[in-house]
Motif scaffolding. Structure first.
Motif, short mmCIF file in Angstrom:
data_model
loop_
_atom_site.label_atom_id
_atom_site.label_comp_id
_atom_site.label_asym_id
_atom_site.label_seq_id
_atom_site.Cartn_x
_atom_site.Cartn_y
_atom_site.Cartn_z
N UNK A 181 35.76 40.14 39.80
CA UNK A 181 35.18 41.10 40.74
C UNK A 181 33.97 40.52 41.45
N UNK A 182 33.20 39.68 40.76
CA UNK A 182 31.97 39.11 41.33
C UNK A 182 32.23 37.84 42.14
N UNK A 183 33.47 37.58 42.47
CA UNK A 183 33.81 36.40 43.27
C UNK A 183 33.25 36.54 44.68
N UNK A 184 33.34 35.47 45.45
CA UNK A 184 32.88 35.47 46.84
C UNK A 184 33.98 36.06 47.71
N UNK A 185 33.89 37.36 47.96
CA UNK A 185 34.94 38.07 48.70
C UNK A 185 34.69 38.08 50.21
N UNK A 186 33.65 37.41 50.66
CA UNK A 186 33.42 37.30 52.09
C UNK A 186 33.26 38.65 52.76
N UNK A 187 34.02 38.89 53.83
CA UNK A 187 33.88 40.14 54.58
C UNK A 187 34.86 41.21 54.12
N UNK A 188 35.44 41.04 52.92
CA UNK A 188 36.34 42.07 52.38
C UNK A 188 35.58 43.39 52.24
N UNK A 189 36.20 44.47 52.70
CA UNK A 189 35.54 45.77 52.70
C UNK A 189 36.12 46.73 51.67
N UNK A 190 37.36 46.51 51.27
CA UNK A 190 38.02 47.35 50.28
C UNK A 190 38.59 46.44 49.21
N UNK A 191 38.22 46.67 47.96
CA UNK A 191 38.70 45.84 46.86
C UNK A 191 39.53 46.73 45.93
N UNK A 192 40.82 46.45 45.85
CA UNK A 192 41.71 47.20 44.98
C UNK A 192 41.75 46.54 43.61
N UNK A 193 41.56 47.34 42.56
CA UNK A 193 41.61 46.84 41.19
C UNK A 193 42.90 47.31 40.53
N UNK A 194 43.76 46.37 40.19
CA UNK A 194 44.96 46.67 39.43
C UNK A 194 44.58 46.60 37.96
N UNK A 195 44.31 47.76 37.36
CA UNK A 195 43.78 47.80 36.00
C UNK A 195 44.89 47.62 34.96
N UNK A 196 44.53 47.12 33.78
CA UNK A 196 45.50 47.11 32.68
C UNK A 196 45.76 48.53 32.22
N UNK A 197 46.89 48.76 31.54
CA UNK A 197 47.14 50.12 31.04
C UNK A 197 46.16 50.51 29.96
N UNK A 198 45.97 51.80 29.79
CA UNK A 198 45.12 52.29 28.72
C UNK A 198 43.68 52.49 29.13
N UNK A 199 42.82 52.56 28.11
CA UNK A 199 41.40 52.85 28.33
C UNK A 199 40.56 51.93 27.47
N UNK A 200 40.81 50.61 27.58
CA UNK A 200 40.15 49.65 26.71
C UNK A 200 38.93 48.99 27.28
N UNK A 201 38.68 47.75 26.83
CA UNK A 201 37.44 47.04 27.14
C UNK A 201 37.27 46.75 28.63
N UNK A 202 38.35 46.40 29.31
CA UNK A 202 38.24 46.10 30.74
C UNK A 202 37.81 47.35 31.50
N UNK A 203 38.41 48.49 31.16
CA UNK A 203 38.03 49.72 31.85
C UNK A 203 36.58 50.09 31.57
N UNK A 204 36.14 49.90 30.34
CA UNK A 204 34.75 50.22 30.00
C UNK A 204 33.79 49.28 30.73
N UNK A 205 34.14 47.99 30.80
CA UNK A 205 33.30 47.04 31.55
C UNK A 205 33.24 47.43 33.01
N UNK A 206 34.36 47.89 33.54
CA UNK A 206 34.40 48.32 34.93
C UNK A 206 33.43 49.47 35.18
N UNK A 207 33.46 50.47 34.32
CA UNK A 207 32.59 51.63 34.52
C UNK A 207 31.12 51.27 34.38
N UNK A 208 30.81 50.30 33.51
CA UNK A 208 29.43 49.93 33.26
C UNK A 208 28.85 49.04 34.35
#
Length: 324
Positions: free
Chosen positions: A174-201
């Motif tokens: 997510x913290x990559x150099x996205x240049x002039x990208x204005x909308x970033x779509x996140x294809x999340x893993x299923x469930x409600x695990x560590x990646x989702x929690x990191x995302x919210x934080x």
């Protein structure tokens, strides 16, 4: 009429983008954030401002400045409560449809353990470079910048990472150099695990779309995903029902092997918008396996994805979607 009164006369899709409005001696001057708008939409906004505000008492001239030199990147998460419901296919096609509309969209495959976007977007052999300790996204054949853990590990290699490692990997994407990208779509893993929690934080989305198939078990899991976004105060843009309806290629009769209407009923029961349904179609499966999202072309199987992408684009142009 004062500036606030003039602002309330404008449609929400325009008012949400007004950065400043000033009235002096019969002249109204507006500065509008044109980030992500194509030329036709910018012209339509300008015309609407002149027509609507020009009718206000005391207004003789309306000047509109469209500013888009500073990108305001918005993050949209596409999630589900369980795997196998078509979340990644939806994300790839939403990216393709938004790109086709002229939006500057990027894609992050946040499914650290089971990345599929490299195949869906035909970037399986690509390897991202790095600059100043930031990853540089790879560019898909459609021209969409994207990153996936599948670009960083050998194809078919299993990842046996603990939760914090997965969260850190997600952050690097997510913290990559996205240049002039204005909308970033996140294809999340299923469930409600560590990646989702990191995302919210650390990378709280501006909105979320939840995907489910019609059966009761999938709906229960989808409700868990909705609860997670609610707990993080992430607006849920809407629900999508996938694998709804199968048309026999021989006789044309439509059947519903997974049921139909369950997601729409759940949306009505919770007050969450229902964005539409995606059919169970061989053409969608074949195009996805070939790395050619149907929404990128004009084939009929892409229409359902495009309709959902259009609603997402409209939401992004509302005050809530614009972060106003």
């Amino acid at each position: 009429m004062d500036e606030q009164g003039l602002l309330t006369r404008l449609p929400a899709s325009i008012a949400g983008r007004v950065q400043s409005i000033r009235q002096a001696e019969g002249t109204v001057t507006l500065v509008i954030d044109a980030t992500g708008l194509d030329a036709a939409t910018r012209e339509a906004f300008q015309t609407a401002c002149r027509d609507i505000l020009g009718e206000a008492e005391g207004v003789e001239t309306v000047r509109v400045a469209m500013m888009a030199d500073k990108a305001r990147r918005r993050i949209i998460a596409i999630g589900s409560g369980k795997g196998g419901v078509g979340k990644s296919t939806l994300t790839a096609n939403l990216a393709a449809a938004l790109h086709k509309m002229g939006r500057k969209v990027g894609l992050v495959d946040a499914d650290i353990y089971g990345p599929s976007q490299p195949m869906l977007m035909s970037t399986g052999g690509a390897k991202p470079q790095a600059k100043d300790e930031q990853l540089l996204p790879v560019i898909s054949p459609l021209g969409i910048p994207m990153l996936s853990m599948g670009h960083l590990v050998e194809p078919g290699k299993a990842l046996a990472w603990r939760g914090p490692m997965a969260g850190n990997a997600f952050g690097q994407l997510v913290d990559a150099d996205w240049g002039d990208t204005e909308i970033l779509l996140l294809d999340l893993p299923p469930g409600t695990g560590d990646v989702q929690l990191s995302m919210l934080q650390k990378h709280k989305p501006d909105g979320a779309i939840i995907v489910s198939t019609p059966q009761d078990l999938a709906l229960i899991d989808a409700q868990r995903a909705a609860n997670l976004f609610d707990s993080g105060k992430v607006p849920i843009i809407g629900l999508v029902e996938n694998m709804a309806g199968y048309a026999c290629p021989h006789c044309g009769e439509v059947s519903d092997p997974f049921g139909r209407g369950g997601v729409e009923a759940a949306a009505e029961g919770t007050g969450i918008p229902f964005l539409g349904r995606i059919p169970l179609a061989l053409a969608i499966r074949a195009a996805s396996d070939a790395g050619e999202p149907p929404a990128a072309g004009d084939a009929p199987e892409g229409e359902a994805f495009t309709a959902i992408a259009r609603q997402l684009a409209e939401w992004l142009d509302t005050p809530q979607g614009a972060g106003a």
